[in-house]
Design a protein around this motif. Structure first.
Motif, PDB file in Angstrom:
ATOM      1  N   HIS A 114       0.846  -1.176   0.000  1.00 41.94           N
ATOM      2  CA  HIS A 114       0.000   0.000   0.000  1.00 41.94           C
ATOM      3  C   HIS A 114       0.895   1.245   0.000  1.00 41.94           C
ATOM      4  CE1 HIS A 114       0.396   0.970   4.376  1.00 41.94           C
ATOM      5  NE2 HIS A 114      -0.164   2.127   4.033  1.00 41.94           N
ATOM      6  N   SER A 115       0.332   2.339  -0.413  1.00 39.48           N
ATOM      7  CA  SER A 115       1.111   3.563  -0.537  1.00 39.48           C
ATOM      8  C   SER A 115       0.387   4.711   0.152  1.00 39.48           C
ATOM      9  CB  SER A 115       1.316   3.904  -2.017  1.00 39.48           C
ATOM     10  OG  SER A 115       2.026   5.120  -2.170  1.00 39.48           O
ATOM     11  N   GLU A 116       1.156   5.656   0.627  1.00 40.52           N
ATOM     12  CA  GLU A 116       0.595   6.855   1.236  1.00 40.52           C
ATOM     13  C   GLU A 116       1.237   8.094   0.618  1.00 40.52           C
ATOM     14  OE1 GLU A 116      -0.363   4.843   5.597  1.00 40.52           O
ATOM     15  OE2 GLU A 116       0.854   6.649   5.495  1.00 40.52           O
ATOM     16  N   LEU A 117       0.386   9.061   0.360  1.00 39.93           N
ATOM     17  CA  LEU A 117       0.834  10.352  -0.155  1.00 39.93           C
ATOM     18  C   LEU A 117       0.651  11.362   0.965  1.00 39.93           C
ATOM     19  CD1 LEU A 117       1.720  12.148  -2.589  1.00 39.93           C
ATOM     20  CD2 LEU A 117      -0.715  12.409  -3.122  1.00 39.93           C
ATOM     21  N   ASN A 118       1.748  11.929   1.421  1.00 40.39           N
ATOM     22  CA  ASN A 118       1.722  12.899   2.502  1.00 40.39           C
ATOM     23  C   ASN A 118       1.893  14.302   1.945  1.00 40.39           C
ATOM     24  OD1 ASN A 118       1.726  10.973   4.856  1.00 40.39           O
ATOM     25  ND2 ASN A 118       3.598  10.327   3.815  1.00 40.39           N
ATOM     26  N   MET A 119       0.999  15.172   2.344  1.00 36.64           N
ATOM     27  CA  MET A 119       0.985  16.533   1.809  1.00 36.64           C
ATOM     28  C   MET A 119       1.044  17.504   2.973  1.00 36.64           C
ATOM     29  SD  MET A 119      -2.215  15.398  -0.534  1.00 36.64           S
ATOM     30  CE  MET A 119      -2.370  16.837  -1.568  1.00 36.64           C
ATOM     31  N   SER A 120       2.035  18.362   2.976  1.00 38.46           N
ATOM     32  CA  SER A 120       2.183  19.311   4.071  1.00 38.46           C
ATOM     33  C   SER A 120       2.027  20.743   3.566  1.00 38.46           C
ATOM     34  CB  SER A 120       3.547  19.133   4.743  1.00 38.46           C
ATOM     35  OG  SER A 120       4.579  19.400   3.815  1.00 38.46           O
ATOM     36  N   SER A 121       1.834  21.644   4.523  1.00 38.31           N
ATOM     37  CA  SER A 121       1.671  23.073   4.201  1.00 38.31           C
ATOM     38  C   SER A 121       0.702  23.261   3.035  1.00 38.31           C
ATOM     39  CB  SER A 121       3.029  23.703   3.847  1.00 38.31           C
ATOM     40  OG  SER A 121       3.940  23.549   4.900  1.00 38.31           O
ATOM     41  N   LEU A 122      -0.467  22.685   3.184  1.00 36.14           N
ATOM     42  CA  LEU A 122      -1.435  22.685   2.093  1.00 36.14           C
ATOM     43  C   LEU A 122      -1.764  24.097   1.622  1.00 36.14           C
ATOM     44  CD1 LEU A 122      -3.804  19.854   3.328  1.00 36.14           C
ATOM     45  CD2 LEU A 122      -2.391  19.834   1.251  1.00 36.14           C
ATOM     46  N   GLU A 123      -1.930  24.189   0.319  1.00 29.07           N
ATOM     47  CA  GLU A 123      -2.289  25.455  -0.319  1.00 29.07           C
ATOM     48  C   GLU A 123      -3.634  25.277  -1.023  1.00 29.07           C
ATOM     49  OE1 GLU A 123       0.914  26.212  -2.994  1.00 29.07           O
ATOM     50  OE2 GLU A 123       2.419  26.431  -1.395  1.00 29.07           O
ATOM     51  N   LEU A 124      -4.278  26.409  -1.301  1.00 23.87           N
ATOM     52  CA  LEU A 124      -5.569  26.340  -1.986  1.00 23.87           C
ATOM     53  C   LEU A 124      -5.460  25.582  -3.305  1.00 23.87           C
ATOM     54  CD1 LEU A 124      -6.901  29.980  -1.429  1.00 23.87           C
ATOM     55  CD2 LEU A 124      -7.459  27.920  -0.126  1.00 23.87           C
ATOM     56  N   GLY A 125      -4.338  25.761  -3.982  1.00 17.43           N
ATOM     57  CA  GLY A 125      -4.130  25.124  -5.281  1.00 17.43           C
ATOM     58  C   GLY A 125      -3.951  23.618  -5.220  1.00 17.43           C
ATOM     59  N   ASP A 126      -3.838  23.084  -4.012  1.00 17.73           N
ATOM     60  CA  ASP A 126      -3.722  21.628  -3.878  1.00 17.73           C
ATOM     61  C   ASP A 126      -5.085  20.949  -3.960  1.00 17.73           C
ATOM     62  OD1 ASP A 126      -1.182  22.104  -1.334  1.00 17.73           O
ATOM     63  OD2 ASP A 126      -0.955  21.848  -3.509  1.00 17.73           O
ATOM     64  N   SER A 127      -6.132  21.744  -3.949  1.00 17.35           N
ATOM     65  CA  SER A 127      -7.480  21.175  -4.058  1.00 17.35           C
ATOM     66  C   SER A 127      -7.597  20.458  -5.401  1.00 17.35           C
ATOM     67  CB  SER A 127      -8.536  22.277  -3.975  1.00 17.35           C
ATOM     68  OG  SER A 127      -8.516  22.899  -2.708  1.00 17.35           O
ATOM     69  N   ALA A 128      -7.855  19.186  -5.339  1.00 14.59           N
ATOM     70  CA  ALA A 128      -7.870  18.374  -6.556  1.00 14.59           C
ATOM     71  C   ALA A 128      -8.376  16.984  -6.222  1.00 14.59           C
ATOM     72  CB  ALA A 128      -6.461  18.277  -7.162  1.00 14.59           C
ATOM     73  N   LEU A 129      -8.551  16.214  -7.272  1.00  8.44           N
ATOM     74  CA  LEU A 129      -8.867  14.798  -7.143  1.00  8.44           C
ATOM     75  C   LEU A 129      -7.558  14.033  -7.299  1.00  8.44           C
ATOM     76  CD1 LEU A 129     -11.153  12.706  -6.899  1.00  8.44           C
ATOM     77  CD2 LEU A 129     -11.508  12.908  -9.359  1.00  8.44           C
ATOM     78  N   TYR A 130      -7.229  13.229  -6.309  1.00  8.78           N
ATOM     79  CA  TYR A 130      -5.972  12.495  -6.323  1.00  8.78           C
ATOM     80  C   TYR A 130      -6.275  11.023  -6.600  1.00  8.78           C
ATOM     81  CZ  TYR A 130      -3.756  16.672  -4.606  1.00  8.78           C
ATOM     82  OH  TYR A 130      -3.283  17.963  -4.498  1.00  8.78           O
ATOM     83  N   PHE A 131      -5.693  10.552  -7.693  1.00  6.90           N
ATOM     84  CA  PHE A 131      -5.907   9.168  -8.088  1.00  6.90           C
ATOM     85  C   PHE A 131      -4.682   8.333  -7.786  1.00  6.90           C
ATOM     86  CE2 PHE A 131      -9.888   9.135 -10.221  1.00  6.90           C
ATOM     87  CZ  PHE A 131     -10.037  10.356 -10.856  1.00  6.90           C
ATOM     88  N   CYS A 132      -4.964   7.109  -7.425  1.00  7.59           N
ATOM     89  CA  CYS A 132      -3.926   6.106  -7.314  1.00  7.59           C
ATOM     90  C   CYS A 132      -4.243   5.029  -8.352  1.00  7.59           C
ATOM     91  CB  CYS A 132      -3.937   5.522  -5.904  1.00  7.59           C
ATOM     92  SG  CYS A 132      -2.860   4.109  -5.677  1.00  7.59           S
ATOM     93  N   ALA A 133      -3.213   4.486  -8.953  1.00 11.32           N
ATOM     94  CA  ALA A 133      -3.380   3.381  -9.895  1.00 11.32           C
ATOM     95  C   ALA A 133      -2.378   2.300  -9.546  1.00 11.32           C
ATOM     96  CB  ALA A 133      -3.181   3.849 -11.328  1.00 11.32           C
ATOM     97  N   SER A 134      -2.706   1.061  -9.903  1.00  8.66           N
ATOM     98  CA  SER A 134      -1.754  -0.009  -9.645  1.00  8.66           C
ATOM     99  C   SER A 134      -1.634  -0.926 -10.839  1.00  8.66           C
ATOM    100  CB  SER A 134      -2.156  -0.807  -8.401  1.00  8.66           C
ATOM    101  OG  SER A 134      -3.231  -1.700  -8.659  1.00  8.66           O
ATOM    102  N   SER A 135      -0.501  -1.586 -10.901  1.00  8.76           N
ATOM    103  CA  SER A 135      -0.250  -2.572 -11.953  1.00  8.76           C
ATOM    104  C   SER A 135       0.808  -3.527 -11.438  1.00  8.76           C
ATOM    105  CB  SER A 135       0.220  -1.885 -13.237  1.00  8.76           C
ATOM    106  OG  SER A 135       1.491  -1.309 -13.056  1.00  8.76           O
TER     107      SER A 135
END
Lengths: 116, 116
Positions: free
Chosen positions: B73-94
């Protein structure tokens, strides 16, 4: 550098019409993969097709068909007898290299609106 | 069949806060990709991991970090969030174990991050 162009930003059709979504790509690799994804209003990315650069056979899956032409660097997608449920944003994408799963470069997407 | 699982489905954060997005790949998939899709935009590649090692890096800000764990499994850590970080975050696997027959790159349903 790889690039995918979907010139049509939005297409509106009436149910039962046929519609073709255009995709033109640029790559310097001889081995690459082309994809189409559907993104309905719910937001998920739904895989539709993956085609490698050595397979120029056109493909048909139900009402969907794809026309891959290396001579024009195009991978167009046709929906026959469109339905309201086909309304979505459709993305064409390209990945380069032998792995087939190097990073995807997406086009800007084409929003398809099918009205009753 | 099991799909790529992402959590949470929705996340609301304030500016300068941190966020952690999780991705559980399809069983036996060894490769994970993260993509960011801003409003009305195409998905942009952020980073990928193969067998717990970073394999490719895209347009991921320095404020973001990610890792893949022993259970893949994977984790995406995001710090000091900005307004521009608002988005849909997709994960894909293969998986790289079966390139010849594994033709689909599966995406999760995404995590919608809203930064207020």
């Amino acid at each position: 550098a790889q690039k995918v162009t979907q010139a049509q930003t939005e297409i509106s059709v009436v149910e039962k019409e046929d519609v073709t979504l255009d995709c033109v790509y640029e790559t310097r690799d001889t081995t690459y993969y082309l994809f189409w994804y559907k993104q309905p209003p719910s937001g998920e990315l739904v895989f539709l097709i993956r085609r490698n650069s050595f397979d120029e056979q056109n493909e048909i899956s139900g009402r969907y068909s794809w026309n891959f032409q290396k001579s024009t660097s195009s991978f167009n997608f046709t929906i026959t007898a469109s339905q309201v449920v086909d309304s979505a944003v459709y993305f064409c994408a390209l990945s380069e290299g032998n792995s087939g799963y190097s990073t995807l470069t997406f086009g800007k997407g084409t929003m398809l609106l099918v009205s009753p | 069949a099991a799909g790529v699982i992402q959590s949470p489905r929705h996340l609301i954060k304030e500016k300068r806060e941190t966020a952690t997005l999780k991705c559980y790949p399809i069983p036996r998939h060894d490769t994970v990709y993260w993509y960011q899709q801003g409003p009305g935009q195409d998905p942009q590649f952020l980073i990928s991991f193969y067998e717990k090692m970073q394999s490719d890096k895209g347009s991921i800000p320095d404020r973001f970090s990610a890792q893949q764990f022993s259970d893949y499994h994977s984790e995406l850590n995001m710090s000091s969030l900005e307004l521009g970080d608002s988005a849909l975050y997709f994960c894909a696997s293969s998986t790289r174990q079966n390139q010849a027959t594994n033709e689909k790159l599966f995406f999760g349903s995404g995590t919608q991050l809203s930064v207020l």
